[in-house]
Design an enzyme around this catalytic site. Structure first.
Site: not given
Length: 597
Positions: A175, A57
């Site tokens: 993230k 991601s």
């Protein structure tokens, strides 16, 4: 669910991105390696902690389990997701269960057998390529836990953060921190907009220059041309478009000696072969259609993996149809005489942005839509000799870096209008140029990159909801037909924003690999306390804070990721396999050890 998380581990890791030789980067790399070794040995487990990245991601900033590929055609080095292979912890496509048209999901354990180069779009067979584990990183914990210590800080926008997943606090995710406490955050046309408490209007969230450059995604590197196209001038992306022409000597090196008053333009057209054109080129057959420039999209090589359970000749472009107008241009400028003007140009929505360098005066202007953004010309050291130039139009701001020195700090902003969205035009099919007026110069090492495009919905292109059944591109060729005709994108005027309100002491996290990131916006509230269920019963939940599904509470932040201290081993010499994924000999991958920006 294929979680895009970071887990504690002691296994080697990572991927490789292409080497771009920058003199100022050598010292930083050496210093970074020394610092990382000291941290890893002396403070691991207290101030710093080691993690390994299993999924993608955050690619290409951080690599999960992947294959590293040297393109057979252009020799550009790129990476392809392999987290779905045995031991990778998830499916190779569709983070969080989403599926993309034009790509194939493999069942866990299936081998990745194909991927597509971002630079030339050659679809390569990866059957025999080894798979590497993800990046091993260091996370500084005292930055957040003890902000009063020297060198520590509070969580800041654009930090890469390890945190505990709210629905399963025993699992760590990684993230990029994008939304801060008390803000209203808006995602619109790929950009992040912020409205703070007391503000009436949203404003675009601009990245500091160090983050902007680190987060930029490859579009095209002219130093890597496909071998099958070397004798096909119709596929040249950089060409002279004026009567006074640039001449190419060594491949990728262009020169001009323009007379006073003469203008010579070298322009980039986004000439990307579709799969059918590539097949004809390789088989030396007549092209099914002439080369045509297309709009630049949020294409990621990392997401083009195809498994042994499903394989096609598709390039994976259908998963990435979103037009990106924020671009940067890097080049080596060779000044032969201190005379004339050189312009570096980037187009977005038909609007021209330029860095205009006066070689005789040693000054520069940044110009947006014909108007200088700076008051008075700035001094720039571009005398006779070679210089590294980096010009960018990101986040409604122009920036210029010369020989590693920012000329206008983080850049000069221009006004954005949320009421009038930027739409692609025919000019965006050829969005970059170098122009010389009365100058004797050479340019080489031309590299075009793009900004991250944040999709409105995790795992889905923005365009899915707007193309009707008669216009949905079902093949890459059909998508390219649309991308070659900017008028087909008029629907972008109706693209609605998505807003997220963030509570106090809470944050919103997004992945750099936005089309494939199961980020904050895709979560739910399974952790919320349900009073109707006894506390000791399954499904009762634990969180009584009434957290919005996209919020990460402050107490779940682990720390700031700051260094990739061990990418995967870099194979060299003879190809000796102890198993399909363990090749010897190998060396430390020093080029990929880096500060995380």
């Amino acid at each position: 669910m294929n979680r895009s998380y970071a887990t504690r581990h002691d296994v080697a890791s990572s991927d490789a991105k292409p080497k771009e030789a920058k003199k100022e980067g050598h010292r930083e790399t050496i210093e970074a390696i020394v610092v990382a070794m000291i941290l890893a040995l002396l403070v691991r487990g207290f101030e710093a902690e080691a993690f390994v990245i299993p999924t993608g991601s955050m690619a290409p900033t951080l690599m999960g389990r992947h294959k590293e590929v040297t393109c057979p055609q252009c020799k550009f080095v790129y990476s392809v997701n392999a987290s779905g292979e045995e031991g990778g912890g998830g499916q190779p496509l569709g983070i969080g269960g989403f599926r993309f048209r034009g790509n194939a999901e493999g069942r866990p354990g299936s081998r990745v057998v194909a991927g597509t180069c971002v630079n030339c779009r050659f679809h390569a067979d990866l059957t025999g390529e080894p798979t590497f584990n993800g990046d091993r990183i260091l996370v500084m914990k005292f930055n957040y836990d003890m902000p009063f210590l020297p060198g520590a800080s509070v969580p800041e926008r654009w930090d890469v953060v390890v945190f505990r997943y709210p629905e399963e606090p025993e699992v760590s995710y990684i993230k990029r921190l994008v939304g801060l406490p008390g803000e209203n955050l808006r995602i619109w046309h790929g950009n992040i907009y912020i409205k703070r408490s007391g503000q009436k209007d949203y404003e675009i969230a601009r990245k500091p220059l160090k983050h902007q450059r680190a987060m930029a995604m490859m579009v095209y590197d002219d130093r890597h041309r496909a071998a099958a196209m070397w004798n096909k001038p119709e596929w040249l992306r950089w060409t002279s478009t004026t009567p006074t022409t640039w001449k190419e000597g060594v491949t990728g090196s262009y020169s001009i000696a323009a007379k006073p008053g003469e203008v010579a333009e070298l322009r980039y057209r986004n000439l990307v072969p579709d799969p059918e054109q590539w097949e004809a080129i390789l088989n030396e057959q007549e092209l099914p259609r002439k080369p045509r420039p297309t709009l630049i999209t949020d294409f990621y090589s990392y997401n083009t993996n195809q498994s042994s359970n499903f394989r096609s000749d598709d390039s994976g472009a259908l998963a990435h149809p979103d037009w990106v107008g924020d671009l940067s241009l890097s080049a080596r400028l060779d000044v032969k005489e201190a005379k004339g003007i050189v312009q570096f140009e980037l187009v977005e929505g038909g609007v021209i942005n330029r860095a205009e360098i006066d070689l005789a005066e040693g000054t520069v202007n940044l110009v947006h839509n014909g108007k200088p953004l700076n008051e008075g010309r700035a001094t720039v050291a571009v005398g006779v000799g070679s210089h590294d130039i980096h010009f960018a139009n990101f986040d409604n701001r122009l920036s210029l870096v010369v020989d590693g020195k920012p000329i206008f700090g983080d850049g000069l902003a221009y006004e954005d209008n949320l009421e009038t969205p930027v739409l692609p035009t025919v000019a965006d099919l050829a969005p970059a140029a170098v122009r010389a007026e009365g100058a004797s110069v050479g340019v080489s090492d031309l590299v075009l990159k793009r900004d991250i495009y944040y999709t409105l919905t995790p795992g889905h292109p923005d365009y899915d909801s707007f193309w009707d059944d008669d216009h949905i591109p079902r093949t890459t060729v059909e998508l390219f037909d649309n991308l070659a005709n900017p008028s087909r994108f008029a629907f972008l005027a109706n693209l609605p924003p998505k807003d997220y309100q963030i509570g106090e002491d809470r944050f919103l996290m997004l992945g750099d690999n936005s089309p494939m990131s199961r980020d904050s916006r895709g979560w739910n509230n399974d952790d919320r306390r349900r009073l109707s269920i006894p506390i000791d019963e399954p499904g009762a939940g634990w969180d009584t804070s009434d957290r919005a599904s996209w919020e990460v509470p402050r107490n779940l932040l682990t720390g700031k990721a700051f260094f990739v201290y061990w990418p995967h081993g870099k194979p060299f010499g003879p190809d000796i396999r102890l198993n399909p994924d363990f090749r010897i000999p190998f060396r430390p991958y020093l080029e990929r050890m880096k500060w995380i920006r």
